[in-house]
Structures are given as C-alpha cells and as structure tokens.
Design an enzyme around this catalytic site. Structure first.
Site, mmCIF file in Angstrom:
data_model
loop_
_atom_site.group_PDB
_atom_site.id
_atom_site.type_symbol
_atom_site.label_atom_id
_atom_site.label_comp_id
_atom_site.label_asym_id
_atom_site.label_seq_id
_atom_site.Cartn_x
_atom_site.Cartn_y
_atom_site.Cartn_z
ATOM 1 N N HIS A 91 10.520 -27.281 0.123
ATOM 2 C CA HIS A 91 11.781 -28.017 0.112
ATOM 3 C C HIS A 91 12.680 -27.422 1.203
ATOM 4 O O HIS A 91 12.431 -26.316 1.697
ATOM 5 C CB HIS A 91 12.443 -27.902 -1.267
ATOM 6 C CG HIS A 91 11.751 -28.707 -2.341
ATOM 7 N ND1 HIS A 91 12.330 -29.005 -3.549
ATOM 8 C CD2 HIS A 91 10.519 -29.279 -2.370
ATOM 9 C CE1 HIS A 91 11.494 -29.723 -4.284
ATOM 10 N NE2 HIS A 91 10.383 -29.899 -3.597
ATOM 11 N N GLU A 93 15.705 -26.118 1.196
ATOM 12 C CA GLU A 93 16.387 -24.850 0.909
ATOM 13 C C GLU A 93 15.406 -23.681 0.952
ATOM 14 O O GLU A 93 15.699 -22.629 1.532
ATOM 15 C CB GLU A 93 17.065 -24.907 -0.473
ATOM 16 C CG GLU A 93 18.145 -25.979 -0.610
ATOM 17 C CD GLU A 93 17.608 -27.295 -1.167
ATOM 18 O OE1 GLU A 93 16.440 -27.647 -0.866
ATOM 19 O OE2 GLU A 93 18.341 -27.970 -1.907
ATOM 20 N N CYS A 137 17.167 -28.686 -6.467
ATOM 21 C CA CYS A 137 16.347 -28.761 -7.682
ATOM 22 C C CYS A 137 16.283 -27.360 -8.298
ATOM 23 O O CYS A 137 16.696 -26.381 -7.669
ATOM 24 C CB CYS A 137 14.947 -29.276 -7.341
ATOM 25 S SG CYS A 137 13.844 -28.019 -6.642
ATOM 26 N N CYS A 140 14.706 -24.688 -6.021
ATOM 27 C CA CYS A 140 15.560 -24.243 -4.916
ATOM 28 C C CYS A 140 16.759 -23.459 -5.428
ATOM 29 O O CYS A 140 17.174 -22.475 -4.818
ATOM 30 C CB CYS A 140 16.002 -25.446 -4.092
ATOM 31 S SG CYS A 140 14.619 -26.208 -3.211
#
Lengths: 211, 211
Positions: A91, A93, A137, A140
């Site tokens: 992801h 991040e 999420c 992250c």
C-alpha cells in the site's frame, strides 16, 4: 522497489485546525479537520498519477522535519504498488515508510538521531509526518504506529474509497479485528506448541537490540 | 530480502480441534485450540533461530496446498527482520507473505491460479495457510486479510509477548484502532483537498486491474 527522497528547504508550517462543520461529537472523524497544505496535495496528485500509470488510486508523502531548525529537510512520495509488484502489503503508506527507512537506515521515524541517520540533518533529532490521499487501512495505520510516526494526515475517507464505483473496502478487515477469533471470516486457530516460548526465553537471555 | 520456498510433497493434514480447557465463552481465544503440527513447530523453531541470529523472537511459515491433490506443495519460512533490514514493517508474517508472493508472482494467496503462478502446481487452484510463532499484530493480521489467506494459526499469545521480561506489546496499536481519531495517541487529521477524489474518478474511468 524504493523511491528516493527529494530535498527541500522550507520552514515547517504547523497544521491549521479548521472549525468543523456541524458534526456529532464522539464520531470517528470529529474535530480533526485541518487546512490542506502542499504535502496532502502532493499525496493526492501521486494517487492520480498512480492510476495513470496503471496502478491503484492511492498516494502518500512522508516529510522529515528537523527538530532544531524546524525546517522540512526532505520528503518521499510513493504510491500503491500491489498489482505492479505483486505484493499485497505494498500500500502507499507502507511503501513510503519502507523507502524512507531504507534511505535513512533507521526503523524509527518518530525520533531520527543524527548519528544514526545516513542522511544529513542539522539538529540532534528530526521526525517524520505522513500524508496519505486516503484514510489508512488497519495494516497501514499499524505500520505508521510501528514506525513511531507521530502525525498522520489523510484526505479521502474509507467511505469514499468503498463507494461501489470505486470498490476499495477495508470494512471486512476492521470488522474482523473487533471479533473474537472463532467468529472471524479468516479461520484463526491457536496451536500451543512446547517450543512456542523458547524464542522468548532466548530473547530474554540475549543482548539483541531492543526495538 | 526474500526467502526461497522449500519443496515438499506430503498430504495435507487438516487441523485437529482440541477440546478447550475450561474457558469463558465469548472470550477472544474461545474454542480455537488445535493440535500442533509440523508447520507451527517450524515457525517456533524459526523464531528461536531468529534470536540466535541477533533478531527479534518471531517466526512464520507459509504453506501452499494444492486444491485438487490436497498435498502440500512447498513452504516458505521467514522471521522478523525489523532491526536487520531497518524496516518497521518487516514482521515475520509480512516478510513471509512478501516472499511467497514474489516467488509465485501473485498477490492473492487465497486462490493461486495455475496459469498465473510462476511455480508449478497440479490442480487448477491452490491456496496458502500461514503459521506464526505468535499471535499477529493488527498490521500482520490485516496483511493476511489483504493476501486473502484463509487460515491463520499462531502459538504464543500477545500476552506472552508483552510480558515485561519480553517486552513486545501491540496493546497501544489495538487500543488506538478502537478510538475516535481525536482521542488517539498518534495525531490523526483530515485535510479535505479538492484533488482528493481525482484519483478515484480517474480509477473509475480506467481499465486498470481490479484487486
């Protein structure tokens, strides 16, 4: 797999709180609105560029701030790479955190000590802030916690991401985390193994670096 | 940064539920005990070896099971690399997931399609299970969800890991995730940027791979 930092030399501008629109107190998002700044705009631009490059619509920016001079030293800008790298953990991040840690050669972005950092800084310590085009999420969010990043700013919410036309929902992940294991979607089991605590016993006796 | 798979060819043995010791129903761990097997023992051995090699006391094993032959095809075995790689996201579970995805060239370990996998399998589909020496933190749990791994087995609990003599606690992460943003330890803010939804709009119009 890693992006390089871009140097900047500009004063750090503290986040400016906005008066919230009418809102129910005690709500998840209550009283957290701030004025957009350069970094959140760059994160959102990165998200759009990610789509144009064939990837998912998420971008993140990580800035490093010198604690003595109060100036932004440099920043990293990265995007979601799940389909590109075939890595479900890539992801935006997580990717930008991994890039910054790699280049600085530290795993704590909350207190970067000058003698330990591979990149220059004037002050004895510096710290990082993370800006994401979308609410993180749980993976992250936890990664941000483990990296000890003290400030997290997002723009779009999980509700905008999970709109049927967009289709990115982390609802199942949030819901699973709140349930007892036997009630989760993922089958979670515990196998108590006599060796399970050997590693912890060895760790107690070891002089390994605490983290 | 990646471990290689080890081939095996053995029948898959389903997890055998154990009669739980007296326990309060509705508890986080209620009714999830299973008999230890080879894979959880290997995960615990890996955790001990990680300490002996200077790292943190956590190990994980990921097995790939052919859905037609019901045989274990291969497995990956990896450990916590946070201090070694200076990567705060390099927990054992994240590391082993990244290694398996890299080698198979897929990001979905719940349904590995034969034509898409870089490694051979007899059946049209296979799937993975993950074994961890310790209960996963929220980052790793969410990573397991994103990788679509349907089965997760752990040995030690978060309570054993957070014993003062061991010192690994994810309590702050779990607690933060349950709070409204303004009440969290990490400063979380929202900056509503006019560009925030550009990426989602571009995504809707794009033919990019859905994931």
């Amino acid at each position: 797999m890693f992006v390089q930092s871009k140097p900047v030399e500009e004063p750090y501008t503290p986040l400016t709180k906005l008066k919230a629109p009418p809102n129910h107190p005690g709500h998840l998002y209550t009283d957290i609105l701030v004025e957009p700044n350069r970094w959140i705009e760059e994160a959102c631009e990165e998200a759009r560029m990610s789509v144009e490059a064939g990837g998912g619509p998420f971008g993140a920016v990580l800035i490093q701030v010198d604690d003595e001079t109060d100036r932004v030293l440099r920043y990293w800008r990265d995007r979601n790479h799940v389909t590109e790298y075939k890595d479900p953990t890539a992801h935006a991040e997580v990717s930008v955190i991994r890039s910054a840690c790699r280049e600085l050669d530290v795993y704590d972005l909350g207190t970067v000590m000058r003698p330990e950092s591979r990149l220059p800084q004037a002050g004895e310590t510096s710290h990082c802030e993370i800006y994401s085009s979308c609410e993180p999420c749980p993976m992250c969010y936890a990664a941000i916690k483990w990296a000890r990043i003290p400030v997290m700013v997002f723009s779009a919410t999980r509700h905008e991401a999970s709109h049927p036309d967009v289709g990115f929902s982390d609802k199942d992940v949030y819901e699973d985390l709140e349930k007892n294991y036997q009630d989760r979607d993922t089958v979670v089991r515990q196998a108590v193994c006599t060796k399970a605590l050997d590693a912890f016993e060895a760790w107690k006796r070891s002089g390994n670096l605490r983290y």
